[in-house]
Design an enzyme around this catalytic site. Structure first.
Site, PDB file in Angstrom:
ATOM      1  N   PHE A 350       0.792  -1.227   0.000  1.00  0.00           N
ATOM      2  CA  PHE A 350       0.000   0.000   0.000  1.00  0.00           C
ATOM      3  C   PHE A 350       0.821   1.273   0.000  1.00  0.00           C
ATOM      4  O   PHE A 350       0.270   2.367  -0.016  1.00  0.00           O
ATOM      5  CB  PHE A 350      -0.932   0.036   1.213  1.00  0.00           C
ATOM      6  CG  PHE A 350      -1.886  -1.113   1.210  1.00  0.00           C
ATOM      7  CD1 PHE A 350      -2.700  -1.341   0.123  1.00  0.00           C
ATOM      8  CD2 PHE A 350      -1.957  -1.970   2.285  1.00  0.00           C
ATOM      9  CE1 PHE A 350      -3.579  -2.399   0.099  1.00  0.00           C
ATOM     10  CE2 PHE A 350      -2.834  -3.040   2.274  1.00  0.00           C
ATOM     11  CZ  PHE A 350      -3.647  -3.255   1.175  1.00  0.00           C
ATOM     12  N   VAL A 353       7.980   2.987   2.582  1.00  0.00           N
ATOM     13  CA  VAL A 353       8.363   3.286   3.968  1.00  0.00           C
ATOM     14  C   VAL A 353       9.701   4.032   3.955  1.00  0.00           C
ATOM     15  O   VAL A 353      10.644   3.599   3.289  1.00  0.00           O
ATOM     16  CB  VAL A 353       8.476   1.991   4.793  1.00  0.00           C
ATOM     17  CG1 VAL A 353       8.826   2.299   6.241  1.00  0.00           C
ATOM     18  CG2 VAL A 353       7.183   1.191   4.724  1.00  0.00           C
ATOM     19  N   LYS A 367       5.373   5.263   6.980  1.00  0.00           N
ATOM     20  CA  LYS A 367       4.706   4.558   5.871  1.00  0.00           C
ATOM     21  C   LYS A 367       3.776   5.548   5.175  1.00  0.00           C
ATOM     22  O   LYS A 367       2.824   6.056   5.767  1.00  0.00           O
ATOM     23  CB  LYS A 367       3.910   3.360   6.394  1.00  0.00           C
ATOM     24  CG  LYS A 367       3.373   2.494   5.267  1.00  0.00           C
ATOM     25  CD  LYS A 367       2.512   1.351   5.772  1.00  0.00           C
ATOM     26  CE  LYS A 367       3.310   0.177   6.265  1.00  0.00           C
ATOM     27  NZ  LYS A 367       2.459  -0.964   6.646  1.00  0.00           N
ATOM     28  N   ASP A 464      -1.933 -12.019   9.226  1.00  0.00           N
ATOM     29  CA  ASP A 464      -0.957 -11.891   8.135  1.00  0.00           C
ATOM     30  C   ASP A 464       0.469 -11.999   8.667  1.00  0.00           C
ATOM     31  O   ASP A 464       1.348 -11.226   8.270  1.00  0.00           O
ATOM     32  CB  ASP A 464      -1.174 -10.567   7.392  1.00  0.00           C
ATOM     33  CG  ASP A 464      -0.571 -10.599   5.983  1.00  0.00           C
ATOM     34  OD1 ASP A 464      -0.285 -11.710   5.486  1.00  0.00           O
ATOM     35  OD2 ASP A 464      -0.380  -9.533   5.394  1.00  0.00           O
TER      36      ASP A 464
HETATM   37  P1  AMP Z   1       5.374  -2.874   4.832  1.00  0.00           P
HETATM   38  O1  AMP Z   1       4.642  -1.929   3.932  1.00  0.00           O
HETATM   39  O2  AMP Z   1       4.935  -2.768   6.262  1.00  0.00           O
HETATM   40  O3  AMP Z   1       5.372  -4.271   4.302  1.00  0.00           O
HETATM   41  O4  AMP Z   1       6.918  -2.382   4.826  1.00  0.00           O
HETATM   42  C1  AMP Z   1       7.743  -2.461   3.691  1.00  0.00           C
HETATM   43  C2  AMP Z   1       9.179  -2.627   4.132  1.00  0.00           C
HETATM   44  O5  AMP Z   1       9.634  -1.435   4.800  1.00  0.00           O
HETATM   45  C3  AMP Z   1       9.399  -3.749   5.147  1.00  0.00           C
HETATM   46  O6  AMP Z   1       9.576  -4.992   4.543  1.00  0.00           O
HETATM   47  C4  AMP Z   1      10.648  -3.288   5.876  1.00  0.00           C
HETATM   48  O7  AMP Z   1      11.798  -3.709   5.185  1.00  0.00           O
HETATM   49  C5  AMP Z   1      10.524  -1.771   5.851  1.00  0.00           C
HETATM   50  N1  AMP Z   1       9.957  -1.291   7.131  1.00  0.00           N
HETATM   51  C6  AMP Z   1       8.641  -1.250   7.471  1.00  0.00           C
HETATM   52  N2  AMP Z   1       8.488  -0.759   8.715  1.00  0.00           N
HETATM   53  C7  AMP Z   1       9.719  -0.503   9.181  1.00  0.00           C
HETATM   54  C8  AMP Z   1      10.227  -0.004  10.429  1.00  0.00           C
HETATM   55  N3  AMP Z   1       9.395   0.318  11.440  1.00  0.00           N
HETATM   56  N4  AMP Z   1      11.553   0.120  10.561  1.00  0.00           N
HETATM   57  C9  AMP Z   1      12.381  -0.223   9.564  1.00  0.00           C
HETATM   58  N5  AMP Z   1      11.969  -0.698   8.373  1.00  0.00           N
HETATM   59  C10 AMP Z   1      10.667  -0.842   8.172  1.00  0.00           C
END
Ligand code: AMP
Length: 655
Positions: A350, A353, A367, A464
């Site tokens: 979606f 980040v 995000k 998930d």
């Molecule tokens: P997501 O949209 O939550 O799947 O996040 C995409 C990618 O961003 C993840 O696979 C992580 O590698 C990175 N990411 C997400 N949240 C964090 C966080 N709080 N700290 C560091 N990296 C993050």
């Protein structure tokens, strides 16, 4: 008084029973012949088992035929068909589990018909039934989940069922749908309590194999309808399935299919003007829905332009102390150097980040949702409402939210070691993750889940859990993230069902993938996969030409060679007993029957004890008892009902 009591009782029985549990019915060897292991027939059957589920589930009509081999009693003829409202992955799971069970139920039988929980149908045979449109091997199935209808109203009930089945069958055969499938609903407004019982709404499906022409489909379903008065109606059952090779019908007093009814009938009070009135064809429903959506969209847009800074998509009642977590857009812009590509940490379904730092120096991950993702907004709202209520060292903390100038952002604590998948599946990085760290990660995830399931104020099912949703802090401590799909259970609920099946390929338990049933045991199942992935360094992704993780681990477990499977990145020196214990726990968590899987509290105890003796696991869900099955995930994500995000599956129903 007695009449009212009877009515209430019948209503209670009819309305409160749950949808049937998975049931596999195999009809063995209708021609009485068996094959021998190692014969040409066995080899050809192996090829069918390997290819048919993938072929059918990746076809737009969810149907495939196969003719493999040559020569009498050497050639295998087969068909596989899934219910027309399924998505590819659910179809695949169903066909695979059907074949797996057929091998157990009918060992060495040459001709087997299999019906899995009214969800998919298979037949393989040495007889060439594929070319024929004959609806052979047809049979009616009744389950204990279909209570008997009071005999005083059974006549009326059966008449309504016949009307509904006929209309649904007509629609399936009309050729409107490539899948030759239709769903129907009879809305019953009549008060039959005078007769000693109330009749609830009735739901139905009708389906033909999609290779039949509309006329052939109509004739096939007419043949099935003709069997109803003989085989089904005398039972006074509130539900039944009538399954044949080429077409089938089903009805029940609860909704068992995904999405809205394509055909809707109304039973009005008798004596006035009776029975069928409206047939609402989906096109009208869709048009109405589109119109409603555009009106809502226009309203939201109007409101947004006049009120730029208001948090339009968040229901304030869901979030306590909302103001305190609201972070201004200008702060986040400067924190991330205006969302500089260099600060991008990753990208999910979606949005992207970004890494940043708040004015007080606190490191954050932001995000930023893509502008147009409606589903993303729903998940963001869900995540926010959940996370502000949860606090645990193994759950990622949400620091704030930003909803300004059309932007929708969630701000998390920064996790310097990113997600677990970026380490365990990368041979260069995984060598730095020794067993001690892996074991601590497994323990941490278990404790985070235990908190969600048992220790927070509510029972929460994450739905998930996967390696990319486990983030690692500077000390490699794991924190579960991404609560966009999480669901809350209230005290009196132990199980929920949804027709919106969302999750990730490879991590979904069979009861969820097939029927949408979810309990905390869905997360336990995903946890089991994760443990097996952490120990072996292999992804459970059903990649083409790769043996899936379930089958591989199970094969080595049974053969006593499981040590060969541990990740080469672990080197030679690791406590073998602890690794074996983790595999044992992983296998206990991925057992087919949810009640056989341990709770997360039990898992935590098992992980922490060196003396407790673990039970031997049953064969995991999805494992065929013969060799391998393949699936091309690239085909799956092209599934038309799947929208965003990439590897998640969505069926029809708004959240
Ligand atoms: P997501 O949209 O939550 O799947 O996040 C995409 C990618 O961003 C993840 O696979 C992580 O590698 C990175 N990411 C997400 N949240 C964090 C966080 N709080 N700290 C560091 N990296 C993050």
């Amino acid at each position: 008084m007695a009449t009212i009591l009877a009515a209430v009782l019948i209503l209670a029985v009819l309305h409160h029973h749950l949808p049937p549990a998975e049931a596999v019915t195999s009809i063995c060897s209708s021609n009485g012949r068996n094959y021998t292991e190692g014969s040409s027939y066995a080899v050809n059957l192996g090829r069918v088992i390997d290819s048919l589920p993938t072929k059918a589930s990746s076809s737009p009509s969810l149907f495939a035929t196969a003719t493999v081999g040559a020569g009498a009693n050497q050639t295998v003829y087969a068909i596989g068909l899934c219910r027309g409202d399924l998505v590819a992955y659910t179809c695949l799971v169903c066909l695979r589990s059907g074949l797996s069970d057929a091998k157990l139920d009918c060992p060495l039988a040459m001709d087997v018909s299999i019906d899995v929980a009214d969800t998919c149908h298979l037949r393989f045979s040495n007889l060439d039934f594929v070319a024929s449109t004959n609806n052979s091997v047809q049979q009616a199935f009744f389950s204990t989940y279909y209570p008997t209808v009071a005999s005083s109203v059974a006549g009326r009930f059966n008449a309504l069922v016949a009307q509904l089945l006929q209309a649904t069958a007509d629609y399936a055969a009309s050729g409107s749908s490539e899948r030759r499938f239709a769903t129907g609903e009879m809305v019953v407004d009549e008060d039959t309590s005078q007769l000693g019982g109330l009749i609830p709404n009735i739901f139905a499906t009708a389906q033909c194999t999609p290779d039949l022409t509309p006329a052939q489909c109509g004739a096939c379903l007419a043949g099935a309808m003709a069997e109803m008065p003989r085989q089904v109606f005398p039972r006074n059952s509130s539900g039944a399935s009538f399954v044949g090779e080429r077409c089938g019908l089903r009805f029940a007093t609860y909704s068992f299919y995904n999405g809205n009814a394509m055909v809707q009938l109304h039973a009005r009070p008798q004596g006035k003007k009776t029975a069928t009135t409206t047939v609402l064809i989906t096109v009208f429903a869709i048009l109405a829905e589109l119109l409603a959506l555009s009106l809502v969209g226009f309203w939201v847009w109007k409101k947004k332009s006049s009120q730029r800074k208001a948090p339009l998509f968040i229901n304030v009642e869901d979030v306590e102390n909302f103001e305190s977590i609201f972070i201004g857009l200008s702060i986040l812009r400067s924190a991330t150097n205006n969302f500089d590509e260099k600060n991008k940490l990753g990208e999910g379904g979606f949005g992207a980040v970004y890494k940043g730092a708040l004015p007080d120096g606190q490191e954050i991950a932001v995000k930023r949702l893509y502008q147009s993702t409606k589903q993303g907004l729903g998940q963001m709202k869900n995540e926010l409402a959940m996370m502000v209520k949860l606090q645990h060292k193994n759950l990622v903390r949400i620091i704030g939210v930003c909803l300004e100038d059309g932007e929708h952002m969630l701000v998390y604590e920064y996790m310097p070691n990113k997600s677990l998948d970026t380490i365990i599946f990368d041979p260069d990085r995984s060598v730095h993750l020794d067993w001690g760290s892996r074991f601590r990660i497994i323990n941490g995830i278990a404790r985070g889940l235990q908190y969600l399931h048992e220790h927070s104020q509510m029972t929460i099912v994450h739905r998930d859990l996967k390696a990319s949703n486990v983030l690692l802090d500077a000390d490699m401590k794991p924190k579960i993230s991404d609560f966009g799909l999480a669901k809350i259970f209230t005290d009196d609920q132990t199980r929920k069902a949804t027709s919106l099946i969302i999750g990730t390929l490879g991590y979904m338990s069979p009861e969820y993938a097939l029927r949408g049933h979810y309990t905390t045991k869905l997360d336990v199942f995903s946890f089991g996969i994760l443990v097996l992935e952490i120990v072996t360094g292999r992804r459970n992704n059903y990649a083409v030409n790769t043996e899936d993780l379930f089958s591989l681990v199970w094969k080595h477990w049974v053969e006593g060679t499981i040590a060969e499977l541990s990740d080469p990145g672990l080197g030679r020196h690791y406590p073998r007993g602890e690794v074996l214990k983790c595999i044992n726990i992983g296998l206990l968590c991925v057992q087919q029957n949810p009640t056989d899987r341990p709770s997360m509290s039990t898992v935590v105890v098992m992980l922490g004890s060196d003396t407790i003796s673990l039970e031997a696991p049953y064969r995991p869900a999805y494992v065929l008892n013969r060799s391998r099955s393949y699936i091309d995930t690239t085909e799956l994500v092209k599934e038309p009902l799947c929208s965003e995000p990439q590897s998640s599956i969505t069926e029809l129903e708004p959240r």
